[in-house]
Design an enzyme around this catalytic site. Sequence first.
Site, PDB file in Angstrom:
ATOM      1  N   ASP A   1       0.863  -1.187   0.000  1.00 41.32           N
ATOM      2  CA  ASP A   1       0.000   0.000   0.000  1.00 41.32           C
ATOM      3  C   ASP A   1       0.899   1.237   0.000  1.00 41.32           C
ATOM      4  O   ASP A   1       1.767   1.386   0.851  1.00 41.32           O
ATOM      5  CB  ASP A   1      -0.896  -0.002   1.247  1.00 41.32           C
ATOM      6  CG  ASP A   1      -1.939   1.105   1.199  1.00 41.32           C
ATOM      7  OD1 ASP A   1      -3.133   0.794   1.272  1.00 41.32           O
ATOM      8  OD2 ASP A   1      -1.550   2.295   1.092  1.00 41.32           O
TER       9      ASP A   1
ATOM     10  N   ASP B   1      -3.800   2.294  -5.312  1.00 42.65           N
ATOM     11  CA  ASP B   1      -2.470   2.269  -4.673  1.00 42.65           C
ATOM     12  C   ASP B   1      -2.178   1.016  -3.863  1.00 42.65           C
ATOM     13  O   ASP B   1      -1.247   1.013  -3.068  1.00 42.65           O
ATOM     14  CB  ASP B   1      -2.256   3.534  -3.831  1.00 42.65           C
ATOM     15  CG  ASP B   1      -2.780   3.404  -2.413  1.00 42.65           C
ATOM     16  OD1 ASP B   1      -3.810   2.723  -2.223  1.00 42.65           O
ATOM     17  OD2 ASP B   1      -2.141   3.960  -1.501  1.00 42.65           O
ATOM     18  N   GLU B   2      -2.954  -0.038  -4.051  1.00 40.54           N
ATOM     19  CA  GLU B   2      -2.635  -1.244  -3.276  1.00 40.54           C
ATOM     20  C   GLU B   2      -2.932  -2.519  -4.048  1.00 40.54           C
ATOM     21  O   GLU B   2      -3.790  -2.551  -4.914  1.00 40.54           O
ATOM     22  CB  GLU B   2      -3.367  -1.251  -1.934  1.00 40.54           C
ATOM     23  CG  GLU B   2      -4.844  -1.198  -2.073  1.00 40.54           C
ATOM     24  CD  GLU B   2      -5.587  -1.294  -0.739  1.00 40.54           C
ATOM     25  OE1 GLU B   2      -5.191  -2.080   0.142  1.00 40.54           O
ATOM     26  OE2 GLU B   2      -6.582  -0.571  -0.612  1.00 40.54           O
TER      27      GLU B   2
HETATM   28  P1  TTP Z   1      -5.147   5.168   1.037  1.00 44.14           P
HETATM   29  O1  TTP Z   1      -4.148   4.088   0.728  1.00 44.14           O
HETATM   30  O2  TTP Z   1      -6.239   4.831   1.979  1.00 44.14           O
HETATM   31  O3  TTP Z   1      -4.407   6.435   1.649  1.00 44.14           O
HETATM   32  P2  TTP Z   1      -2.985   7.041   1.323  1.00 44.14           P
HETATM   33  O4  TTP Z   1      -2.225   6.200   0.354  1.00 44.14           O
HETATM   34  O5  TTP Z   1      -3.143   8.457   0.907  1.00 44.14           O
HETATM   35  O6  TTP Z   1      -2.273   7.057   2.740  1.00 44.14           O
HETATM   36  P3  TTP Z   1      -1.722   5.812   3.565  1.00 44.14           P
HETATM   37  O7  TTP Z   1      -0.251   6.064   3.713  1.00 44.14           O
HETATM   38  O8  TTP Z   1      -2.445   5.879   4.860  1.00 44.14           O
HETATM   39  O9  TTP Z   1      -2.012   4.584   2.780  1.00 44.14           O
HETATM   40  O10 TTP Z   1      -5.801   5.661  -0.287  1.00 44.14           O
HETATM   41  C1  TTP Z   1      -5.088   5.754  -1.516  1.00 44.14           C
HETATM   42  C2  TTP Z   1      -5.495   7.003  -2.277  1.00 44.14           C
HETATM   43  O11 TTP Z   1      -6.897   6.986  -2.500  1.00 44.14           O
HETATM   44  C3  TTP Z   1      -5.216   8.283  -1.523  1.00 44.14           C
HETATM   45  O12 TTP Z   1      -3.895   8.760  -1.733  1.00 44.14           O
HETATM   46  C4  TTP Z   1      -6.266   9.198  -2.047  1.00 44.14           C
HETATM   47  C5  TTP Z   1      -7.430   8.305  -2.406  1.00 44.14           C
HETATM   48  N1  TTP Z   1      -8.482   8.407  -1.378  1.00 44.14           N
HETATM   49  C6  TTP Z   1      -9.524   9.318  -1.553  1.00 44.14           C
HETATM   50  O13 TTP Z   1      -9.594   9.995  -2.580  1.00 44.14           O
HETATM   51  N2  TTP Z   1     -10.481   9.441  -0.578  1.00 44.14           N
HETATM   52  C7  TTP Z   1     -10.435   8.709   0.589  1.00 44.14           C
HETATM   53  O14 TTP Z   1     -11.315   8.872   1.460  1.00 44.14           O
HETATM   54  C8  TTP Z   1      -9.359   7.758   0.747  1.00 44.14           C
HETATM   55  C9  TTP Z   1      -9.288   6.931   2.002  1.00 44.14           C
HETATM   56  C10 TTP Z   1      -8.413   7.653  -0.250  1.00 44.14           C
HETATM   57 MG    MG Z   2      -2.066   4.135   0.613  1.00 46.21          MG
END
Ligand code: TTP
Ligand code: MG
Length: 388
Positions: free
Chosen positions: A14, A108-109
């Site tokens: 992730d 992103d995962e």
């Molecule tokens: P996430 O992997 O949940 O968050 P992140 O990568 O920004 O941070 P983390 O280090 O905690 O993993 O989500 C991936 C992308 O999805 C994030 O960069 C932006 C988008 N996203 C949204 O647009 N709205 C949301 O509510 C969430 C949770 C994510």
């Molecule tokens: Mg993330």
Amino acid sequence: MQQSVHQRWIMHVDMDAFYASVEILDNPKLKGLPVIVGGRSARGVVSTCSYEARKFGVHSAMPLFEAKRLCPQGVFVPVRMARYAEMSAKIMKIFRETSPLVEQLSIDEAFLDLTGMERLGGAEAIARQVQDRIQEELKLSASVGLAPNKFLAKLASDMRKPHGFVKITPEDAAGLLAPLPVTKIFGIGRSAEEKLKQFGVEIIGQLAAADVAILRKVFGVNAEQVKRLALGLDDRPVVNEEEAKSIGRETTFDRDLTDMDSCREAVLDLCGQVGWRLRREHLAGHTVTLKVKFADFRMITRSSTGDRLIAWDEDIFLLAEQMLQKINVKPGVRLLGVSVSSLFRPEDEPVLGFEDNERMQKRNQAIDALKSKFGENIIKRGITGKRK
Ligand code: TTP
Ligand code: MG
């Protein structure tokens, strides 16, 4: 010949603060600053923010005005979905070069099955290589979880963010899970949490020890499955991407449509059909495509990429309608089509809703329940407030 039973090794990757990290990559002056990504068509909510901004209490799905109040010195940047999708494709390419079994969960995962790769150095070495390649080749930071199954791998990747690397062995699993809150198990949301509390169950260790009869009262037929997860057991395979690259519906009209209102009405109906199909397949997408065939058989398509995962009827319609408004329908429209592409299968529902739109989620779920019970034609959406 006898085949040895392999210990499974599943990797979950992730990306850290994904959208914000891409913004910093493209504008290194932002490095070290509280970067907050959101806005424009995101209905005024934070998509994500850098870890510096998280110290101020800013988080995804928070209204932008609140983020501004908590972190006035924040650097606010708009969402650039196409750019993130481009980086996402590069990340997924690294995954596919690593394992033949890659399951992308969102932008992103992903899960990678690293079972049986001992001759290639073993799962741990390979997992570290993946994390290093993302850092060196793409200059982005990822967190990695390595474990005997999907559930534990996903949990592990989240344990030491950012840039974490956590390996859970089969022996560690039960002890590690025991003190965690029950909500760490996907599918256990607020309401299940409340019900479990009434039976004195708050942490996973208690869940693992609970009587299945009690769990049945809360989870119904899924009770055994929940108990297995609480014990750290999960047999779900890593499955390669969906064959389907898009889900769409189109209609040819008996008589050509020449006014915008009728076209909007038809597009709204198509969006409802596409949304229902997406949700039934547990899919969500990023891009909406509108197809228009005119009376003279000329055909055009227009695509638009949203700034978050799309699965609700309203989100599909929002983009489809914007594209429709720019088209001259006067010459007569013979056919209209709507499709959603760049599909993902989010692991659990909260990802789908991003929780900032519970009302929309409830409304769509109510419609879906009716459609699955009585058939698709039971309900059609109406447009409120005709537009010129
Ligand atoms: P996430 O992997 O949940 O968050 P992140 O990568 O920004 O941070 P983390 O280090 O905690 O993993 O989500 C991936 C992308 O999805 C994030 O960069 C932006 C988008 N996203 C949204 O647009 N709205 C949301 O509510 C969430 C949770 C994510
Ligand atoms: Mg993330």
